[in-house]
Design a protein around this motif. Structure first.
Motif, PDB file in Angstrom:
ATOM      1  N   GLY A 108      23.661  17.299  49.996  1.00  0.00           N
ATOM      2  CA  GLY A 108      24.010  18.361  49.053  1.00  0.00           C
ATOM      3  C   GLY A 108      22.919  18.644  48.030  1.00  0.00           C
ATOM      4  N   LEU A 109      21.707  18.163  48.293  1.00  0.00           N
ATOM      5  CA  LEU A 109      20.606  18.350  47.338  1.00  0.00           C
ATOM      6  C   LEU A 109      19.621  19.432  47.774  1.00  0.00           C
ATOM      7  CD1 LEU A 109      19.881  14.611  46.447  1.00  0.00           C
ATOM      8  CD2 LEU A 109      21.189  16.279  45.130  1.00  0.00           C
ATOM      9  N   GLU A 159      19.919  16.939  39.549  1.00  0.00           N
ATOM     10  CA  GLU A 159      20.896  15.873  39.799  1.00  0.00           C
ATOM     11  C   GLU A 159      20.354  14.519  39.342  1.00  0.00           C
ATOM     12  OE1 GLU A 159      24.660  14.600  41.480  1.00  0.00           O
ATOM     13  OE2 GLU A 159      23.850  16.591  41.061  1.00  0.00           O
ATOM     14  N   TYR A 160      19.024  14.395  39.361  1.00  0.00           N
ATOM     15  CA  TYR A 160      18.381  13.135  39.006  1.00  0.00           C
ATOM     16  C   TYR A 160      17.719  13.200  37.626  1.00  0.00           C
ATOM     17  CZ  TYR A 160      18.765  11.466  43.873  1.00  0.00           C
ATOM     18  OH  TYR A 160      19.231  11.040  45.087  1.00  0.00           O
ATOM     19  N   ALA A 161      18.039  14.210  36.841  1.00  0.00           N
ATOM     20  CA  ALA A 161      17.341  14.421  35.566  1.00  0.00           C
ATOM     21  C   ALA A 161      17.398  13.181  34.668  1.00  0.00           C
ATOM     22  CB  ALA A 161      17.927  15.630  34.837  1.00  0.00           C
ATOM     23  N   GLU A 162      18.572  12.589  34.542  1.00  0.00           N
ATOM     24  CA  GLU A 162      18.711  11.446  33.644  1.00  0.00           C
ATOM     25  C   GLU A 162      17.944  10.227  34.176  1.00  0.00           C
ATOM     26  OE1 GLU A 162      19.775   9.675  30.096  1.00  0.00           O
ATOM     27  OE2 GLU A 162      19.952  11.771  30.726  1.00  0.00           O
ATOM     28  N   ASP A 163      18.002   9.989  35.488  1.00  0.00           N
ATOM     29  CA  ASP A 163      17.232   8.884  36.079  1.00  0.00           C
ATOM     30  C   ASP A 163      15.737   9.097  35.863  1.00  0.00           C
ATOM     31  OD1 ASP A 163      19.425   7.547  36.957  1.00  0.00           O
ATOM     32  OD2 ASP A 163      19.352   8.296  39.003  1.00  0.00           O
ATOM     33  N   LEU A 164      15.278  10.317  36.121  1.00  0.00           N
ATOM     34  CA  LEU A 164      13.850  10.619  35.983  1.00  0.00           C
ATOM     35  C   LEU A 164      13.394  10.437  34.545  1.00  0.00           C
ATOM     36  CD1 LEU A 164      13.719  13.798  38.245  1.00  0.00           C
ATOM     37  CD2 LEU A 164      12.630  11.598  38.740  1.00  0.00           C
ATOM     38  N   LEU A 165      14.282  10.715  33.608  1.00  0.00           N
ATOM     39  CA  LEU A 165      13.938  10.565  32.196  1.00  0.00           C
ATOM     40  C   LEU A 165      13.982   9.106  31.766  1.00  0.00           C
ATOM     41  CD1 LEU A 165      13.336  11.953  29.465  1.00  0.00           C
ATOM     42  CD2 LEU A 165      15.818  12.057  29.102  1.00  0.00           C
ATOM     43  N   GLN A 166      15.078   8.432  32.038  1.00  0.00           N
ATOM     44  CA  GLN A 166      15.252   7.067  31.552  1.00  0.00           C
ATOM     45  C   GLN A 166      14.244   6.101  32.162  1.00  0.00           C
ATOM     46  OE1 GLN A 166      17.154   6.162  29.069  1.00  0.00           O
ATOM     47  NE2 GLN A 166      17.927   8.254  28.851  1.00  0.00           N
ATOM     48  N   ARG A 392      14.510  22.645  35.672  1.00  0.00           N
ATOM     49  CA  ARG A 392      15.239  23.509  36.590  1.00  0.00           C
ATOM     50  C   ARG A 392      15.151  22.935  38.009  1.00  0.00           C
ATOM     51  NH1 ARG A 392      16.815  24.753  32.765  1.00  0.00           N
ATOM     52  NH2 ARG A 392      18.662  24.213  33.932  1.00  0.00           N
ATOM     53  N   ASP A 393      16.051  23.330  38.869  1.00  0.00           N
ATOM     54  CA  ASP A 393      15.979  22.896  40.262  1.00  0.00           C
ATOM     55  C   ASP A 393      14.683  23.408  40.903  1.00  0.00           C
ATOM     56  OD1 ASP A 393      18.239  21.379  40.297  1.00  0.00           O
ATOM     57  OD2 ASP A 393      19.540  22.965  41.047  1.00  0.00           O
ATOM     58  N   TRP A 394      14.223  22.676  41.884  1.00  0.00           N
ATOM     59  CA  TRP A 394      12.920  22.895  42.509  1.00  0.00           C
ATOM     60  C   TRP A 394      13.028  24.007  43.560  1.00  0.00           C
ATOM     61  CZ3 TRP A 394      10.378  18.234  45.534  1.00  0.00           C
ATOM     62  CH2 TRP A 394       9.192  18.655  46.134  1.00  0.00           C
ATOM     63  N   LEU A 395      12.443  25.162  43.269  1.00  0.00           N
ATOM     64  CA  LEU A 395      12.408  26.270  44.223  1.00  0.00           C
ATOM     65  C   LEU A 395      11.291  25.997  45.226  1.00  0.00           C
ATOM     66  CD1 LEU A 395      12.469  30.077  43.298  1.00  0.00           C
ATOM     67  CD2 LEU A 395      11.360  29.179  45.320  1.00  0.00           C
TER      68      LEU A 395
END
Length: 905
Positions: A108-109, A159-166, A392-395
């Motif tokens: 679903g990604l 969907e992974y924004a928080e993981d990528l940040l933390q 933003r999501d990756w176009l």
């Protein structure tokens, strides 16, 4: 980072590969299992442009350039593992790029939605931003470029924004500025979301619509003077007839693309719609459609608070609004709120204290009010706490040919259907016509486009978009570990054993997108079990670099800059041939006799300041070129290329070569290990031997640390130069007739020339070990020269050329162990002690380390140093009066080890 095959190497490439190659060679000698691979980021727009301009197929152009660049890499002595070579344009590679796309789609990604693109109405094709000039026209057709909506594929990176940040906080060996750039790009904001209801006319089926807005400043809710929505916001479907034409004209005007270095000013028009303020229901808030809110950011609407937001203030000025301030600065000491009259013109963006017009929240601090306002909004159902991200999501859709085809099939009945994994790769057809017009060439190949639906078997069409080349480069490091796998993109076991990449080297210009996308794909692979967590994930210092993080250490090398000359009158760039460089320190413009403007700028053909690596290798040799690149600056800093100073590296190598020649034949190395395990008895050494032994161990420690953690190659080379000079100052005691004759000649020369220094003698084994260690430590930085020196050291004086060739073919310097170091050998025999008087350095004194009392007896140490200092000839000037009596000393400070003594008079 693997390169794009442009067909030529520049000095920036040389710098990256010199760092990488030196690291790989040294780490192998240290006993590491090293993977030092190379590949090619081979898809992309330049190859397609070349096909149009040169009438050559992108594949032919790319493969030819790869072969050229491989030859150039060999010339700079880059020892890559070519068995692992990969090319992203090869079906054997992009089969697995497509496989990963399917895995993301399954999770679903990967999804489709409409997105705005740059459209060339003449060529009927989508353009990248770089293909639109500053006037908003197509680079090729000259047509005014339009904004159009096309259905595009996206990866749900949000969907992974928080993981990528933390997990950025876990990357202990990344440059802080790179991590901060990623934090800013992800752009996490904590705040609130409010509902502004828009009453609709009785003719509408619905009585009202809601506009949701996110704000990081809930404390300014009473300062809302308008709402700003994007041109795609659904509320615009309810624009009254009186404003429809104005809104449509504004939306059409934004379809014309104008690209410039300056951000366009805020523009917008009223929609005729009004919203109810959630806290002030009697207040009507006008709704504007504007150019500075995008549909896919947040909710596509923002609340306009011109008193406390600079962009809102600028827009309000274009609409002639009176500015309303609801937060005032506070006088920190007294807690008194400044009156509105004292607020300067413009937006007051700092937090402060709410003024008396904020109802029940008046006189609260911004932080107190924000919490109370959100709580009250939640209780009444028109607001809530909210976390927002700028990312933003990756176009990834590209309406171009030279890329990996997106493995999806479009069926009229079933919709988008994935290509079955067993049918991969979806091969890019080679028989293609390139005109640059009519959109993607793939659309014109009916035999390729038309196919059967994998789900229902009915007639269907392939997706004619190709993937963003960032997709190819977001996982290639996995493939290096298992480049010939025909059943999976990589073995889970091999990936688990090999990841994360220990050292990743590349330009800071890739600090955001490439690294962020690589982190996203790696985390996806980790979370979905494509590879697992093993002991190698743990940092060697015991710190985990991050869950599924791909790169442990990141080295972002600085740009290589060239000396640039400009006409001082016109500012035009001058070619080197237009400048008289007889005196390099005082260049003269030949045509005018004036001194040109001189600066250091990124190498560029247009600035005439570029340097061809092949020219440097032809003139100075690959080893001297590599050393020069590594010596001029630390890897992370800009490097100012100065060809004249490369001579210093040639002199250094010449000095090493002379030492190697003198060392030849002292001891035999043909037995295998030579003197690798040399461990002398320090107690049995004389003073000169102990100092040479100390210098060798000090250099080994410095270079070991550099190759394992600091990567300070400029400092490492400086240590090697210092060791070379020290070895040159000694000579081995006589061990053979040839050596004895050489020593006698040296002594005779020294006697005739009284200024010449008689070289100290050291044991032949220590001398030979020192030279061997020097060659070993130099070899990763200057590999061809290192091999030549090693062969010379291993060749007996009486051997034939055939024997020498036989020896060198069996034994490389890189097959031998890296020199170890002994901490006990680092202690100095003689100490040079600096003397400071009232904070200024005045003179030095020397003493034998063995004469210094132990540190435990500080009083004895001070007394020893005091006698030594006052006995020096220069003490009379600084520490004694005109009668020769000691001046009163307020304080005497001894730095540990007696290397500095400071007197405060």
């Amino acid at each position: 980072m693997f390169p794009y095959p442009s067909g030529y190497l520049h000095m920036g490439h040389v710098r990256v590969y010199a760092i990488s190659d030196a690291l790989a060679r040294a780490r192998r000698m240290m006993g590491y299992d090293v993977v030092s691979p190379m590949g090619w980021d081979a898809f992309g727009l330049p190859a397609e442009n070349a096909a149009i301009e040169r009438s050559i197929h992108p594949n032919e152009w790319t493969i030819r350039n790869i072969e050229i660049m491989k030859g150039q890499m060999e010339k700079i002595l880059a020892d890559f593992d070519w068995e692992r070579e990969l090319r992203t344009c090869s079906p054997d590679y992009y089969r697995w790029t497509q496989y990963l796309f399917l895995k993301l789609h399954e999770a679903g990604l990967a999804y489709q939605k409409e997105a705005v693109v740059n459209w060339d109405p003449i060529d009927e094709t989508v353009l990248a931003n770089e293909q639109v000039d500053s006037d908003g026209k197509s680079w090729r057709s000259g047509a005014v470029v339009e904004k159009r909506k096309l259905r595009q594929w996206f990866f749900k990176i949000t969907e992974y924004a928080e993981d990528l940040l933390q997990d950025l906080d876990r990357l202990h060996h990344w440059p802080e500025r790179v991590k901060q750039m990623q934090r800013n790009w992800i752009g996490k904001s904590k705040g609130a979301e409010f509902d502004f209801t828009v009453p609709l006319p009785p003719s509408q089926a619905a009585q009202q619509e809601a506009i949701q807005v996110f704000t990081s400043r809930p404390d300014t809710i009473y300062g809302v003077q308008f709402l700003a929505v994007s041109t795609e916001h659904p509320i615009l479907e309810n624009v009254p007839v009186t404003h429809q034409s104005q809104v449509e004209e504004f939306k059409e005007s934004l379809k014309k693309v104008v690209t410039s270095n300056q951000e366009p000013g805020p523009e917008g028009v009223p929609t005729g719609l009004f919203a109810k303020h959630p806290f002030l229901p009697e207040e009507k808030i006008p709704v504007y459609v504007v150019n500075y809110v995008v549909s896919d950011y947040g909710t596509g609407a923002v609340m306009g608070v011109p008193g406390h937001d600079e962009r809102d203030y600028a827009f309000a000025m274009t609409q002639g609004m009176d500015i309303k301030y609801v937060v005032a600065p506070s006088l920190a000491d007294s807690g008194i709120v400044e009156e509105q009259a004292a607020i300067p013109e413009g937006a007051l963006t700092a937090r402060g204290v709410l003024t008396s017009i904020n109802g029940e929240f008046s006189n609260m601090t911004s932080d107190e009010a924000a919490e109370a306002i959100v709580k009250r909004a939640s209780e009444h159902g028109f607001g809530r706490e909210k976390t927002s991200y700028r990312i933003r999501d990756w176009l990834l859709s590209r309406q171009r040919y030279w890329g990996a085809p997106i493995p999806m099939i479009h069926c009229g009945g079933c919709g988008p259907v994935p290509v079955p994994a067993e049918e991969l790769p979806v091969v890019l057809p080679m028989d293609v016509s390139f005109t640059g017009r009519g959109g993607s060439p793939l659309k014109q190949i009916e035999s390729w486009v038309n196919c059967s639906c994998p789900k229902c078997g009915g007639a269907a069409q392939r997706d004619t978009d190709t993937m963003d080349t960032f997709v190819d480069s977001s996982w290639y490091f996995f493939r290096y570990l298992d480049p010939h796998n025909k059943s999976l993109p990589f073995s889970p076991a091999k990936a688990t054993a090999g990841m994360p990449v220990d050292v990743y080297i590349g330009g800071v210009e890739h600090a955001i997108l490439h690294l962020l996308y690589s982190r996203f794909l790696s985390k996806f692979a980790w979370k979905t079990g494509l590879y697992g967590k093993g002991p190698e994930i743990e940092d060697r210092e015991g710190k985990e670099p991050g869950r599924g993080e791909p790169f442990k250490v990141l080295i972002t090398q600085g740009m290589v800059q060239g000396r640039t000359f400009k006409d001082p009158v016109t500012g035009a760039f001058l070619k080197p041939t237009e400048v008289d460089l007889t005196d390099p320190a005082k260049p003269i413009q030949i045509s005018t006799g004036l001194a040109p403007a001189v600066s250091w700028e990124k190498m560029s053909k247009s600035k005439f300041n570029g340097v061809d690596p092949e020219d440097m290798i032809q003139s100075h040799g690959a080893d001297a070129t590599r050393l020069h690149v590594l010596y001029k600056a630390p890897p992370s800093e800009e490097l100012e290329w100065d060809e004249q100073s490369i001579v210093g590296m040639q002199r250094f190598l010449a000095k090493v070569w002379k030492i190697v020649g003198q060392s030849k034949g002292l001891t035999t190395m043909t037995s295998g290990a030579g003197l690798e395990e040399f461990k002398p008895e320090i107690e049995g050494m004389n003073k000169d031997e102990r100092e040479l032994w100390r210098q060798v161990n000090l250099t080994a420690k410095e270079l070991t640390t550099s190759f394992q953690s600091t990567y300070a190659f400029n400092t490492s080379i400086a240590f090697l130069i210092k060791l070379t000079n020290h070895i040159s100052s000694v000579m081995p005691s006589s061990s053979s007739p040839a050596q004895e004759q050489q020593q006698q000649q040296q002594q005779q020369v020294s006697k005739k020339n009284k200024s010449a220094k008689i070289q100290a003698e050291v044991s032949p084994d220590l001398y030979q070990y020192s030279v061997q260690s020097l060659v070993k430590m130099l070899a990763p930085l200057a590999p061809a020269f290192g091999e030549e020196c090693w062969e010379t050291l291993r060749t007996p004086l009486t051997s034939s050329a055939e024997t020498a060739s036989s020896i060198s073919s069996k034994d490389s310097v890189f097959a031998h162990k890296w020199p170890s170091f002994d901490e006990t050998a680092l202690k100095e025999d003689k100490v040079v002690c600096g003397i400071q008087i009232n904070g200024k350095s005045r003179f030095n004194v020397e003493f034998e380390m063995s004469d210094l009392p132990p540190e435990s007896d500080k009083k004895a140490q001070e007394e020893f140093l005091r006698r030594l200092v006052y006995g020096h000839e220069r003490a009379s000037k600084w520490l004694k009066d005109e009668n020769g009596q000691a001046k009163p000393v307020k304080k005497m400070i001894v730095v540990k080890g007696g290397k500095l003594v400071s007197f405060v008079l």
